[in-house]
Design an enzyme around this catalytic site. Structure first.
Site, mmCIF file in Angstrom:
data_model
loop_
_atom_site.group_PDB
_atom_site.id
_atom_site.type_symbol
_atom_site.label_atom_id
_atom_site.label_comp_id
_atom_site.label_asym_id
_atom_site.label_seq_id
_atom_site.Cartn_x
_atom_site.Cartn_y
_atom_site.Cartn_z
ATOM 1 N N TRP A 179 42.393 44.722 35.529
ATOM 2 C CA TRP A 179 41.731 45.217 36.745
ATOM 3 C C TRP A 179 40.870 46.428 36.423
ATOM 4 O O TRP A 179 39.773 46.576 36.952
ATOM 5 C CB TRP A 179 42.759 45.542 37.827
ATOM 6 C CG TRP A 179 43.497 44.322 38.279
ATOM 7 C CD1 TRP A 179 44.831 44.062 38.141
ATOM 8 C CD2 TRP A 179 42.930 43.156 38.920
ATOM 9 N NE1 TRP A 179 45.119 42.817 38.658
ATOM 10 C CE2 TRP A 179 43.995 42.248 39.136
ATOM 11 C CE3 TRP A 179 41.645 42.796 39.324
ATOM 12 C CZ2 TRP A 179 43.798 41.000 39.747
ATOM 13 C CZ3 TRP A 179 41.448 41.557 39.930
ATOM 14 C CH2 TRP A 179 42.513 40.679 40.133
ATOM 15 N N ASP B 57 43.000 53.107 41.787
ATOM 16 C CA ASP B 57 43.257 51.760 42.291
ATOM 17 C C ASP B 57 44.775 51.603 42.342
ATOM 18 O O ASP B 57 45.426 51.461 41.310
ATOM 19 C CB ASP B 57 42.637 50.713 41.358
ATOM 20 C CG ASP B 57 43.001 49.284 41.761
ATOM 21 O OD1 ASP B 57 43.714 49.103 42.767
ATOM 22 O OD2 ASP B 57 42.555 48.350 41.056
ATOM 23 N N LYS C 136 49.530 43.041 48.079
ATOM 24 C CA LYS C 136 50.644 43.165 47.144
ATOM 25 C C LYS C 136 51.813 43.890 47.801
ATOM 26 O O LYS C 136 52.907 43.384 47.819
ATOM 27 C CB LYS C 136 50.191 43.896 45.899
ATOM 28 C CG LYS C 136 48.998 43.129 45.339
ATOM 29 C CD LYS C 136 48.744 42.897 44.030
ATOM 30 C CE LYS C 136 47.735 41.873 43.672
ATOM 31 N NZ LYS C 136 46.447 42.405 43.284
HETATM 32 C C1 LIG Z 1 45.168 42.345 42.778
HETATM 33 C C2 LIG Z 1 44.527 43.554 42.262
HETATM 34 C C3 LIG Z 1 43.155 43.776 42.413
HETATM 35 C C4 LIG Z 1 42.222 42.773 43.064
HETATM 36 O O1 LIG Z 1 42.442 42.718 44.410
HETATM 37 P P1 LIG Z 1 41.544 41.784 45.373
HETATM 38 O O2 LIG Z 1 42.091 42.129 46.710
HETATM 39 O O3 LIG Z 1 41.801 40.374 44.973
HETATM 40 O O4 LIG Z 1 40.139 42.188 45.204
HETATM 41 C C5 LIG Z 1 42.638 44.956 41.928
HETATM 42 N N1 LIG Z 1 43.407 45.865 41.326
HETATM 43 C C6 LIG Z 1 44.738 45.693 41.157
HETATM 44 C C7 LIG Z 1 45.554 46.742 40.469
HETATM 45 C C8 LIG Z 1 45.329 44.528 41.616
HETATM 46 O O5 LIG Z 1 46.644 44.345 41.448
#
Ligand SMILES: *Cc1c(COP(=O)(O)O)cnc(C)c1O
Length: 361
Positions: free
Chosen positions: A103, A173, A197
């Site tokens: 990511w 993030d 998540k």
């Molecule tokens: C799942 C995830 C993403 C991507 O998320 P989307 O909602 O599919 O854009 C980005 N960063 C992390 C750490 C993730 O676990």
């Protein structure tokens, strides 16, 4: 009622049962309004209450002060890979990125379209099995911001403490460990998290941004891409993802009712310890893939003696009601995602299954 499985999927992921049942109760007619949350105007009084409550509860959970704006956006964390550099890179047009997984690499890819990216550290040559140490970070004290990924969903590493970056705004993030514990928001310039998540259904992205950073957002940006516009319009510049915000709001209330994020953190540490102990005491049958001190509390990655056994493990687990254990296609192995909503009983039952599987195989 039909029986629910143990959902160990990395995302979209498990939600608290209490939240699902409450949403179910109110789905057909929300609190006597004669319509569901999905069907009502986002400008109406009822939804206004829902989004204000969600924001207030999130502020309570993280002790977010008035010097921060809380936004509910769309486009997932992926859109934030672009919005962060578009808004925050100017005028210096450079930023530091700490690369600890797939990511983070994707966030770098978008940032490079906007300006100069300095890779302050990367553990890619070690297959991302650890988090870089503070002493390894090559930070530019004059850069626009430092970006890091607090939990690496695919590899299963997690920062215990955020990197120290001096006076440069820290951008995080936090998609896969947001609200798993209390963080000191004042250490951050911006935190973003896709909801699917740990905090709600796919579609909502929470952005918490220090208000003084809003001044960096240029009027020349496309409107939806501009944080300042979203902040000025209380996340209502366009139609927000109303149902997702409603569910995230219920999750925030669930966390508050449980005692808040310190209590959640205790439970998360307890759950992760049960599973890591089962791995570490298996005599090498199960092998954790991550350096011990950097192991994630959310995504627990491990291997079996060979890929054939891993496949058998995943198949048999599925028959016993444990779903989503297959590791990400890029790394293989097993990944058990035990987010906030995953019950301790499920972790105990999984370790019992692991013990049995080892005996029989
Ligand atoms: C799942 C995830 C993403 C991507 O998320 P989307 O909602 O599919 O854009 C980005 N960063 C992390 C750490 C993730 O676990």
């Amino acid at each position: 009622m039909e029986k629910r499985i143990y959902n160990l999927s990395a995302g979209p992921a498990i939600l608290p049962e209490e939240v699902l049942l409450e949403a179910q109760k109110d789905l057909y007619s929300y609190k006597g309004s004669g319509m569901s949350v999905m069907e009502m105007s986002h400008r109406g009084k009822i939804f206004d209450g829902i989004i204000k409550d969600a924001e207030a509860d999130l502020r309570k959970l993280l002790s977010i002060g008035d010097n921060y704006a809380v936004l509910f956006l769309q486009g997932g964390a992926t859109l934030q890979f672009s919005m962060v550099p578009l808004n925050l890179m100017p005028p210096k047009n450079k930023a530091d990125y700490i690369v600890t997984g797939s990511w983070a690499k994707k966030s770098v890819k978008e940032a490079k379209r906007v300006g100069a990216v300095n890779i302050a550290a990367t553990t890619e040559s070690e297959s991302f099995v650890r988090i870089p140490k503070q002493s390894e970070l090559k930070l530019d004290p004059d850069t626009s911001y430092v970006h890091f990924t607090s939990n690496n969903t695919i590899y299963g590493t997690e920062w215990r403490n955020e990197p120290e970056v001096g006076n440069v705004p820290l951008v995080c993030d936090a998609s896969s460990d947001f609200l798993h514990k209390k963080i000191d928001i004042n250490k951050y310039g911006l935190v973003y998290a896709g909801a699917q998540k740990n905090i709600g259904p796919a579609g909502v992205t929470v952005v918490i941004i220090k208000k003084d950073l809003l001044e960096r957002s240029s009027d020349s940006l496309h409107t939806y891409m501009n944080y300042k516009i979203h902040a000025e319009n209380d996340s209502m510049y366009n139609t927000p993802t109303t149902f997702g915000i409603y569910i995230a709001g219920l999750v925030f209330k669930w966390l508050l009712n449980m005692g808040g994020l310190d209590e959640m953190y205790k439970r998360n540490m307890d759950k992760a310890k049960i599973l890591y102990d089962a791995i570490d005491t298996s005599g090498g049958y199960y092998k954790g893939t991550i350096v011990a001190e950097d192991r994630s509390l959310m995504n627990i990655t491990y291997r079996l003696p060979n890929e054939e056994l891993e496949k058998k493990f995943i198949d048999e687990a599925k028959k016993k009601g444990f779903d989503g254990l297959k590791g990400h296609r890029s790394v293989g192995g097993i990944r058990a995602s035990i987010y906030n909503a995953f019950p301790k009983k499920g972790v105990e039952d999984l370790t019992a299954f692991m013990e049995d599987f080892k005996k029989n195989n």
